[in-house]
Design a protein around this motif. Structure first.
Motif, PDB file in Angstrom:
ATOM      1  N   ILE A  66       0.838  -1.201   0.000  1.00 12.80           N
ATOM      2  CA  ILE A  66       0.000   0.000   0.000  1.00 12.80           C
ATOM      3  C   ILE A  66       0.869   1.246   0.000  1.00 12.80           C
ATOM      4  O   ILE A  66       0.595   2.233  -0.698  1.00 12.80           O
ATOM      5  N   ASP A 112     -10.977  -4.915  -0.037  1.00  9.98           N
ATOM      6  CA  ASP A 112     -10.757  -3.562   0.462  1.00  9.98           C
ATOM      7  C   ASP A 112     -11.391  -2.499  -0.425  1.00  9.98           C
ATOM      8  O   ASP A 112     -11.064  -1.326  -0.321  1.00  9.98           O
ATOM      9  N   HIS A 114     -14.428  -1.236  -0.637  1.00 12.18           N
ATOM     10  CA  HIS A 114     -15.421  -0.315  -0.092  1.00 12.18           C
ATOM     11  C   HIS A 114     -14.826   0.707   0.863  1.00 12.18           C
ATOM     12  O   HIS A 114     -15.560   1.400   1.548  1.00 12.18           O
ATOM     13  N   GLN A 115     -13.528   0.779   0.945  1.00 13.95           N
ATOM     14  CA  GLN A 115     -12.913   1.764   1.814  1.00 13.95           C
ATOM     15  C   GLN A 115     -12.742   3.088   1.070  1.00 13.95           C
ATOM     16  O   GLN A 115     -13.328   3.327   0.028  1.00 13.95           O
ATOM     17  N   THR A 116     -11.880   3.946   1.618  1.00  8.61           N
ATOM     18  CA  THR A 116     -11.687   5.268   1.046  1.00  8.61           C
ATOM     19  C   THR A 116     -10.967   5.188  -0.283  1.00  8.61           C
ATOM     20  O   THR A 116     -10.616   4.101  -0.761  1.00  8.61           O
ATOM     21  N   ASN A 118      -8.039   5.832  -0.882  1.00  5.92           N
ATOM     22  CA  ASN A 118      -6.685   5.301  -0.730  1.00  5.92           C
ATOM     23  C   ASN A 118      -6.671   3.799  -0.500  1.00  5.92           C
ATOM     24  O   ASN A 118      -5.659   3.252  -0.054  1.00  5.92           O
ATOM     25  N   SER A 119      -7.779   3.119  -0.782  1.00  3.17           N
ATOM     26  CA  SER A 119      -7.796   1.667  -0.650  1.00  3.17           C
ATOM     27  C   SER A 119      -6.874   1.041  -1.683  1.00  3.17           C
ATOM     28  O   SER A 119      -6.569   1.635  -2.723  1.00  3.17           O
ATOM     29  N   LYS A 122      -8.243   0.598  -5.408  1.00  2.00           N
ATOM     30  CA  LYS A 122      -8.372   1.850  -6.159  1.00  2.00           C
ATOM     31  C   LYS A 122      -7.007   2.426  -6.508  1.00  2.00           C
ATOM     32  O   LYS A 122      -6.824   2.992  -7.596  1.00  2.00           O
TER      33      LYS A 122
END
Length: 1008
Positions: A66, A112, A114-116, A118-119, A122
């Motif tokens: 990440i 991951d 459905h996170q922000t 910065n997932s 994405k």
């Protein structure tokens, strides 16, 4: 020292090491961890792209991954992300992400999502959203495909291949998602200040990758392998593997680029991509999408579409412009019919305004319109007159173009080869163009029209038309002659043939084409609801509110109720018996009883609703079972069928057997037949157009041909469908007791009379007609082989049996004689053939004219249809359908000479005969076409030899070659049947040639 010992703390050894090495490594690792644990962070961070590459190469943990993705997404060069600009280092990073990171971490990244922003997923998609990322995914997919294909069939295939294929396909779908993808790719490719030398290859790579079909082919092949190798898990639908969905995505992206701003480089880029996308197989759909987004919207910019069109090559310009004309005609103007009302001028002027706005930015646009109006392919062949009026309104803005249209149309109108060989549907369209052009010239320059009508071209045109052998060609000549002469000449000098045909409704309509002067107007009427809403979707008027029930008026009669004793006894009134039990309650389980079973539709709108509900088994079954009877019953009562005919037909043609219903194909065909029989003049042409232009499979196109053939025979009275009797209202049938007095007990009671349609219905009809055609020749051959008629006692004996009901005493009862089929044809009653004109204009002419247009057109969509059309099964069925329609029209058809010429030329065409080589089904269909021609023209064989002398001789030579090339010998085999059929056709042709030899010789040497 920490830097030296740190790698030892994360070393993972796969192979077994010696024991002393393990002990030493363990002690070093413990000491390193104890010393560096307070100082070392939990994950690695990257400060440069090189650091990120090292982290990604050495199996990073999730946090390190990440961190690297965040750095790569934020690191910019020249104001753009580093990974989206092509460079050697960015290519290495993308390659590592696709080949190593995605297979190992995809499951964690998807969780991951459905996170922000910065997932992990994405960030990964953002890093791969470039043409370099798409190419890397395609290269990896191609490598896995080759690896999957290279494995031996007996060897157990690796399960990870199908898994990785599914992961990469999912990644490709997510990377390409979005309508602004292409615009962003263009901005990135032109962001660096590298000049045209480096920018041009980048743009060319985008065009080649996205527009060349590489994405669709690789994705489709990978999807098939993923499904084949992983049978336990059904692969999700991958939209890039579907050429239609991919083309729609590409069209939406092209629209976004065009709507942004049109710099010269951007116009060249998007035009090249558009030209590539037209070759993906869905050109009509792509053009319709662009026209809807750029022309037919409230804030439309037709000039933008014109700029896009103007940068295409000349050939592509012509294809796109012709498709736009076809689109306007089909969606906006065809519903107006002959455009006789004053209200039709508004949409015609609006379409003319849209065309004018598009062509303002196209240098040679009006020249393409002139070619469309005067070309050999026909000015909108099979389309309504509305589109020709709109195009003429645009062309009339330039006087030179208008004069060119008139001169070319007049020269073509009087060409003898054109009159003899062109389809009548095409000649009618060109005649309409000629009349429209003459009207515009007369209003702008009457002297020019007067001078043109004094030339030899005009006189030769009228003379050639009057000397034509076909009645319809002469009719067009007379109508055009009277109309143009009426514009120029005055008083007694006007040309008047004093024929009923030129003064009837159709003749007056043709003459009236010289009067309407359409103008170029605003496109606003095209955007209104009345033109955007199809006719089939019109809402029915609301029912009035229920008021108090009206009181019955006093009529002077008194209605008195009788008691049971006073009521007369009537045996006809039989009360219904009480049911023993309810069928719905017969199930033991009360929870399985259904109280919400749908009822059969009683209105056409309900039938359409059921057909659209493709997810309901009950609705589909009820709709198919009810459609044939309901459509026939509603045909002549109200306007339900006429308003919804096209929508019903389109639903039935495209319907698929999702639930594997019994007799699905038969019921679907019977429903389409009911629509054609209900509105034959309109729907015959619609089905012919759908067969050539619709985006349907081979089986669906074959069903369209079956519907046309069977409907033509039913309209002609040869065969009546059982659904016609079932659809009759009770008022048209006798009571059951009275009906038994006339019919007796011969008909079985309580048995359904509706029989399923056989799958080879047209083949059975063709076989029966062929047998009737060959029977007289077989009988004649039997007569010649067995002796004179006086020795044939079977015929005399059969007559005695029919007259006396017993065997003649002079005949030996032990000898059984077989009756010889009669050589004389039964006499037909002299009744007017009211359907002959209908079958000629609405069935036969559209099929033949569109076939020839498909052969000579250069459109990409027609090229695809041309390939499908020459499928052996479909071509054979098409030829049999034409033959059956002509046979149904019969020998009393006024247009029989024209129909005979068109079908004869079509059967002898190079394309058809080339397909017949080596294919017995097509050869049999061609021979059956000649059977229908010879059978219908039996009483006018001399006229056929006079009009088609060369064609008759050529047909004889070809059939003789077919007969000599077939071996036969297989009793009842296909080759034997074809050879027998060829022999029968050859005998009839030789009889005609021998009988009218002098006529043929005179025609061949030029004195016919």
């Amino acid at each position: 020292m920490d830097e030296l010992l740190r790698p030892a703390g994360i070393v993972r050894m796969a192979k077994k090491e010696p024991e002393h090495d393990l002990l030493r490594l363990s002690s070093v690792q413990e000491r390193s961890n104890s010393e560096s644990q307070p100082k070392q962070p939990h994950h690695k961070t990257a400060a440069t792209p090189e650091d990120a590459l090292e982290i990604l190469k050495h199996e990073p943990d999730y946090d390190s991954l990440i961190s690297a993705l965040v750095f790569l997404s934020r690191h910019e060069t020249h104001g753009f992300p580093f990974l989206k600009l092509p460079s050697p280092l960015s290519a290495q990073l993308i390659q590592v992400l696709v080949s190593e990171i995605v297979p190992n971490y995809w499951a964690l990244l998807v969780e991951d999502v459905h996170q922000t922003k910065n997932s992990g997923l994405k960030l990964l998609l953002y890093c791969l959203s470039s043409i370099t990322g798409v190419n890397a995914i395609l290269v990896r997919l191609r490598a896995l495909i080759q690896e999957a294909k290279s494995e031996a069939p007996t060897k157990t295939k690796r399960p990870d291949i199908s898994l990785n294929l599914g992961i990469l396909l999912d990644l490709l779908c997510r990377v390409l998602q979005g309508d602004g993808w292409l615009l962003e790719a263009y901005r990135v490719a032109t962001s660096a200040q590298d000049g045209a030398a480096r920018t041009r290859p980048r743009l060319q790579e985008i065009v080649t990758t996205l527009g060349g079909g590489r994405v669709v082919s690789v994705a489709a092949e990978a999807e098939e392998l993923a499904k084949a190798n992983n049978s336990n898990k059904k692969a999700d639908e991958i939209w890039p593997a579907d050429s239609l969905q991919y083309t729609q995505w590409l069209g939406r992206n092209i629209v976004q680029v065009v709507l942004s701003d049109l710099a010269p480089d951007k116009v060249k880029f998007v035009s090249d991509l558009f030209a590539k996308a037209l070759r993906l197989g869905h050109s009509d759909g792509l053009i319709k999408q662009l026209v809807a987004a750029l022309v037919l919207k409230p804030a439309a910019k037709p000039k933008r579409f014109g700029v896009l069109l103007g940068n295409l090559p000349q050939t592509e310009q012509r294809k796109v412009l012709y498709s736009v004309l076809k689109l306007f005609s089909a969606d906006r103007l065809d519903r107006l019919g002959r455009c006789e009302s004053e209200q039709s001028k508004t949409p015609i002027s609006a379409v003319a305004g849209a065309l004018s706005g598009i062509l303002d930015s196209v240098e040679n646009g009006r020249r393409h319109l002139v070619e469309w109006l005067t070309g050999s392919s026909g000015a909108g062949l099979g389309e309504g007159v509305g589109i020709r009026r709109a195009v003429m309104a645009v062309v009339s803005q330039d006087r030179d173009d208008l004069v060119r249209v008139l001169e070319k149309s007049l020269g073509q109108f009087g060409d003898q080869l054109y009159i003899k060989h062109s389809p009548m549907l095409q000649q009618e369209a060109h005649a309409q163009v000629l009349l429209l052009a003459a009207g515009y010239i007369h209003s702008k320059s009457p002297v020019k029209l007067a001078m043109l009508l004094r030339t030899s071209v005009w006189l030769n045109a009228i003379s050639s038309r009057l000397a034509a052998p076909h009645q319809r060609a002469r009719f067009l000549g007379m109508v055009v002659g009277e109309a143009l002469s009426g514009l120029v000449d005055k008083g007694d000098k006007r040309l008047n043939f004093k024929m009923e045909e030129t003064d009837d409704e159709e003749g007056c309509w043709y003459k009236g084409l010289t009067r309407p002067m359409d103008e170029i107007d605003s496109m606003h009427p095209l955007l209104s609801a009345q033109f955007n809403t199809p006719q089939g979707n019109r809402q029915s008027p609301q029912k009035p509110m229920a008021g108090p029930a009206p009181q019955p008026s006093q009529t002077g009669f008194i209605i008195e109720e009788l008691s049971d004793e006073e009521a007369p006894a009537d045996d006809d009134i039989i009360p219904y018996a009480k049911p023993d039990s309810d069928a719905e309650d017969s199930d033991d389980d009360a929870t399985m009883v259904r109280r919400d079973k749908p009822k059969a539709p009683v209105y056409i709108r309900d039938l359409i609703k059921y057909l659209r509900d493709t997810d309901s088994y009950d609705h589909q079954k009820l709709a198919l079972a009810t459609a044939p009877t309901l459509i026939r019953r509603k045909a002549d009562y109200g306007t339900e069928v006429s308003e919804h005919a096209e929508e019903l037909a389109s639903l039935l043609v495209g319907l698929s057997d999702k639930f594997e219903l019994d007799n699905f194909e038969e019921l679907r065909v019977q429903g389409m037949m009911a629509i054609v029989v209900a509105k034959p003049e309109k729907m015959g042409q619609w089905f012919a157009k759908t067969f050539f232009d619709g985006d349907y499979s081979i089986s669906q196109r074959a069903s369209v041909l079956v519907v046309l053939g069977l409907s033509a025979r039913e309209l002609a009275g040869f065969e009546t469908s059982d659904y016609a009797a079932a659809a009759a209202f009770p008022s048209k049938s006798l009571p059951e007791r009275v009906e038994r007095l006339y019919l007796g007990n011969s008909a079985p009671q309580n048995q359904p009379s509706l029989k399923p349609l056989p799958p080879n219905a047209l083949d059975n009809i063709a076989t029966s007609l062929t047998s009737a055609f060959l029977a007289p020749m077989a009988a004649t051959a039997a007569d010649a082989a067995t002796g004179p008629d006086v020795l044939k006692l079977s015929t005399f004996t059969s007559r005695l049996d029919d007259a006396d009901g017993e065997t003649s005493p002079t005949t030996n009862p032990k000898i059984k004689y077989k009756s010889r089929p009669s050589t004389s044809k039964p006499r037909l009653r002299a009744i007017p053939n009211t359907t002959a004109h209908l079958l000629s204009t609405s069935f036969f002419a559209p099929l033949t004219a569109r076939f020839q247009a498909a052969l000579h057109t250069a459109s990409s969509s027609h090229s695809t249809n041309k390939t499908i059309l020459f499928h052996p099964h479909l071509l054979a069925l098409y030829l049999k359908t034409l033959a059956l329609v002509m046979h149904a029209a019969g020998p009393s058809t006024l247009a029989l000479p024209q129909m005979t010429a068109e079908l004869w030329h079509l059967l002898l065409g190079t394309s058809v005969r080339a397909q017949a080589v080596g294919d017995l089904s097509v050869t049999q269909a061609v021979l059956f076409g000649f059977v229908a021609l010879l059978d219908v023209n039996e009483d006018r064989m001399r006229e056929v030899c006079v009009e088609l002398g060369r064609e008759v001789v050529e047909a004889q030579e070809w059939v003789a070659g077919v007969f000599g090339g077939l071996r036969g010998g297989d009793e009842g085999g296909e080759e034997e049947r074809v050879k027998v059929l060829a022999a029968g056709v050859l005998v009839r042709l030789r009889e005609g040639v021998e009988k009218y030899r002098l006529v043929l010789v005179g025609d061949l040497i030029g004195f016919g």
